[in-house]
Design a protein around this motif. Structure first.
Motif, PDB file in Angstrom:
ATOM      1  N   PHE A  51       0.844  -1.204   0.000  1.00 52.75           N
ATOM      2  CA  PHE A  51       0.000   0.000   0.000  1.00 52.75           C
ATOM      3  C   PHE A  51       0.877   1.250   0.000  1.00 52.75           C
ATOM      4  N   ILE A  52       1.904   1.276   0.827  1.00 53.00           N
ATOM      5  CA  ILE A  52       2.809   2.431   0.878  1.00 53.00           C
ATOM      6  C   ILE A  52       3.525   2.604  -0.463  1.00 53.00           C
ATOM      7  N   PHE A  53       4.035   1.508  -1.037  1.00 55.72           N
ATOM      8  CA  PHE A  53       4.694   1.586  -2.344  1.00 55.72           C
ATOM      9  C   PHE A  53       3.735   2.104  -3.417  1.00 55.72           C
ATOM     10  N   TRP A  54       2.498   1.606  -3.388  1.00 61.51           N
ATOM     11  CA  TRP A  54       1.501   2.019  -4.383  1.00 61.51           C
ATOM     12  C   TRP A  54       1.284   3.530  -4.333  1.00 61.51           C
ATOM     13  N   TRP A  55       1.090   4.063  -3.142  1.00 61.49           N
ATOM     14  CA  TRP A  55       0.822   5.497  -3.041  1.00 61.49           C
ATOM     15  C   TRP A  55       2.057   6.327  -3.339  1.00 61.49           C
ATOM     16  N   CYS A  56       3.237   5.807  -3.065  1.00 58.75           N
ATOM     17  CA  CYS A  56       4.457   6.508  -3.485  1.00 58.75           C
ATOM     18  C   CYS A  56       4.548   6.556  -5.008  1.00 58.75           C
ATOM     19  N   LEU A  57       4.250   5.432  -5.643  1.00 61.07           N
ATOM     20  CA  LEU A  57       4.262   5.399  -7.111  1.00 61.07           C
ATOM     21  C   LEU A  57       3.186   6.316  -7.698  1.00 61.07           C
ATOM     22  N   MET A  58       2.016   6.356  -7.082  1.00 63.09           N
ATOM     23  CA  MET A  58       0.948   7.234  -7.553  1.00 63.09           C
ATOM     24  C   MET A  58       1.350   8.700  -7.399  1.00 63.09           C
ATOM     25  N   ALA A  59       2.038   9.037  -6.308  1.00 61.31           N
ATOM     26  CA  ALA A  59       2.500  10.415  -6.106  1.00 61.31           C
ATOM     27  C   ALA A  59       3.508  10.807  -7.179  1.00 61.31           C
ATOM     28  N   VAL A  60       4.449   9.920  -7.457  1.00 58.76           N
ATOM     29  CA  VAL A  60       5.451  10.200  -8.495  1.00 58.76           C
ATOM     30  C   VAL A  60       4.777  10.317  -9.864  1.00 58.76           C
ATOM     31  N   ALA A  61       3.864   9.401 -10.154  1.00 61.03           N
ATOM     32  CA  ALA A  61       3.163   9.443 -11.449  1.00 61.03           C
ATOM     33  C   ALA A  61       2.349  10.729 -11.582  1.00 61.03           C
ATOM     34  N   PHE A  62       1.697  11.146 -10.500  1.00 56.32           N
ATOM     35  CA  PHE A  62       0.910  12.373 -10.570  1.00 56.32           C
ATOM     36  C   PHE A  62       1.806  13.595 -10.739  1.00 56.32           C
ATOM     37  N   GLN A  63       2.951  13.620 -10.042  1.00 59.25           N
ATOM     38  CA  GLN A  63       3.877  14.736 -10.193  1.00 59.25           C
ATOM     39  C   GLN A  63       4.432  14.807 -11.609  1.00 59.25           C
ATOM     40  N   THR A  64       4.621  13.661 -12.216  1.00 61.11           N
ATOM     41  CA  THR A  64       5.211  13.614 -13.561  1.00 61.11           C
ATOM     42  C   THR A  64       4.171  13.854 -14.653  1.00 61.11           C
ATOM     43  N   TYR A  65       3.000  13.205 -14.536  1.00 59.72           N
ATOM     44  CA  TYR A  65       2.026  13.223 -15.619  1.00 59.72           C
ATOM     45  C   TYR A  65       0.744  13.986 -15.302  1.00 59.72           C
ATOM     46  N   GLY A  66       0.487  14.279 -14.049  1.00 57.92           N
ATOM     47  CA  GLY A  66      -0.776  14.927 -13.695  1.00 57.92           C
ATOM     48  C   GLY A  66      -1.935  14.014 -14.069  1.00 57.92           C
ATOM     49  N   PHE A  67      -2.907  14.567 -14.750  1.00 54.76           N
ATOM     50  CA  PHE A  67      -4.056  13.774 -15.193  1.00 54.76           C
ATOM     51  C   PHE A  67      -3.924  13.333 -16.648  1.00 54.76           C
ATOM     52  N   GLU A  68      -2.736  13.436 -17.198  1.00 50.43           N
ATOM     53  CA  GLU A  68      -2.477  13.065 -18.594  1.00 50.43           C
ATOM     54  C   GLU A  68      -2.230  11.560 -18.703  1.00 50.43           C
ATOM     55  N   ILE A  69      -3.293  10.769 -18.677  1.00 52.13           N
ATOM     56  CA  ILE A  69      -3.171   9.305 -18.751  1.00 52.13           C
ATOM     57  C   ILE A  69      -2.553   8.886 -20.089  1.00 52.13           C
ATOM     58  N   GLY A  70      -2.833   9.621 -21.133  1.00 53.70           N
ATOM     59  CA  GLY A  70      -2.267   9.320 -22.445  1.00 53.70           C
ATOM     60  C   GLY A  70      -0.743   9.377 -22.448  1.00 53.70           C
ATOM     61  N   LEU A  71      -0.187  10.362 -21.754  1.00 55.77           N
ATOM     62  CA  LEU A  71       1.279  10.467 -21.666  1.00 55.77           C
ATOM     63  C   LEU A  71       1.868   9.301 -20.878  1.00 55.77           C
ATOM     64  N   LEU A  72       1.205   8.936 -19.790  1.00 53.22           N
ATOM     65  CA  LEU A  72       1.663   7.783 -19.012  1.00 53.22           C
ATOM     66  C   LEU A  72       1.626   6.522 -19.859  1.00 53.22           C
ATOM     67  N   TRP A  73       0.510   6.310 -20.559  1.00 52.70           N
ATOM     68  CA  TRP A  73       0.364   5.134 -21.416  1.00 52.70           C
ATOM     69  C   TRP A  73       1.448   5.117 -22.498  1.00 52.70           C
ATOM     70  N   ARG A  74       1.742   6.281 -23.056  1.00 46.28           N
ATOM     71  CA  ARG A  74       2.795   6.366 -24.072  1.00 46.28           C
ATOM     72  C   ARG A  74       4.141   5.916 -23.501  1.00 46.28           C
ATOM     73  N   ASP A  75       4.439   6.357 -22.278  1.00 47.94           N
ATOM     74  CA  ASP A  75       5.743   6.051 -21.699  1.00 47.94           C
ATOM     75  C   ASP A  75       5.879   4.611 -21.195  1.00 47.94           C
ATOM     76  N   ILE A  76       4.767   3.975 -20.829  1.00 49.88           N
ATOM     77  CA  ILE A  76       4.896   2.595 -20.344  1.00 49.88           C
ATOM     78  C   ILE A  76       4.550   1.555 -21.410  1.00 49.88           C
ATOM     79  N   TRP A  77       4.015   2.008 -22.566  1.00 54.03           N
ATOM     80  CA  TRP A  77       3.665   1.018 -23.571  1.00 54.03           C
ATOM     81  C   TRP A  77       3.973   1.465 -24.996  1.00 54.03           C
ATOM     82  N   VAL A  78       3.367   2.528 -25.458  1.00 55.02           N
ATOM     83  CA  VAL A  78       3.440   2.899 -26.874  1.00 55.02           C
ATOM     84  C   VAL A  78       4.872   3.206 -27.312  1.00 55.02           C
ATOM     85  N   GLU A  79       5.557   4.076 -26.595  1.00 58.14           N
ATOM     86  CA  GLU A  79       6.920   4.459 -26.961  1.00 58.14           C
ATOM     87  C   GLU A  79       7.956   3.938 -25.961  1.00 58.14           C
ATOM     88  N   ALA A  80       7.573   2.957 -25.196  1.00 55.28           N
ATOM     89  CA  ALA A  80       8.475   2.417 -24.173  1.00 55.28           C
ATOM     90  C   ALA A  80       9.570   1.572 -24.810  1.00 55.28           C
TER      91      ALA A  80
END
Length: 140
Positions: free
Chosen positions: A42-71
């Motif tokens: 649970f602690i790891f999950w929320w740390c990862l969510m905090a980092v993801a939010f700081q990096t991508y905000g609400f831009e799910i498309g950018l996250l998806w691009r970085d972990i799949w499309v252009e990864a």
């Protein structure tokens, strides 16, 4: 998710006598292990969510691009590996109870995949122990 199997290496329940005391002891130890893992994941999950939010905000498309499309190949592999591992854990739970698997899936956005699986495994352990101690045959 990967760490959930580590506690089974120390499990000696297969070599113990099947007494009520040993059943309760093994069950409690397993539940405590799942509780610890749930808290850590649970602690790891929320740390990862905090980092993801700081990096991508609400831009799910950018996250998806970085972990799949252009990864790169290693990141794409880890994305597939994590998804398959989570589905495998859900199938393990669904083998015992389909509703528990649905519950784990529903809890995932709130507590993370590892904690959701561990919380449901605690419930399954409680039910299995109660059925074993009451002499009831578990439906498969």
């Amino acid at each position: 998710l990967v760490m959930t199997g580590l506690f089974f290496w120390m499990d000696k329940s297969s070599s113990m006598e099947g007494s009520t005391q040993n059943i309760m002891k093994s069950s409690n130890l397993l539940q405590n292990a799942y509780s610890l893992l749930a808290m850590v994941t649970f602690i790891f999950w929320w740390c990862l969510m905090a980092v993801a939010f700081q990096t991508y905000g609400f831009e799910i498309g950018l996250l998806w691009r970085d972990i799949w499309v252009e990864a790169g190949p290693s990141v794409a592999f880890m994305t597939v590996d994590t998804g398959v591992l989570f589905l495998g854990e859900l199938l393990l739970i669904a083998y015992e109870s389909e509703w528990k698997a649905v519950k784990a899936f529903a809890l995932t956005p709130l507590v993370g995949p590892g904690a959701a699986i561990c919380l449901v495994l605690i419930e399954l352990e409680l039910e299995g122990t109660a059925a074993l101690l009451n002499g009831a045959k578990k439906d498969v």
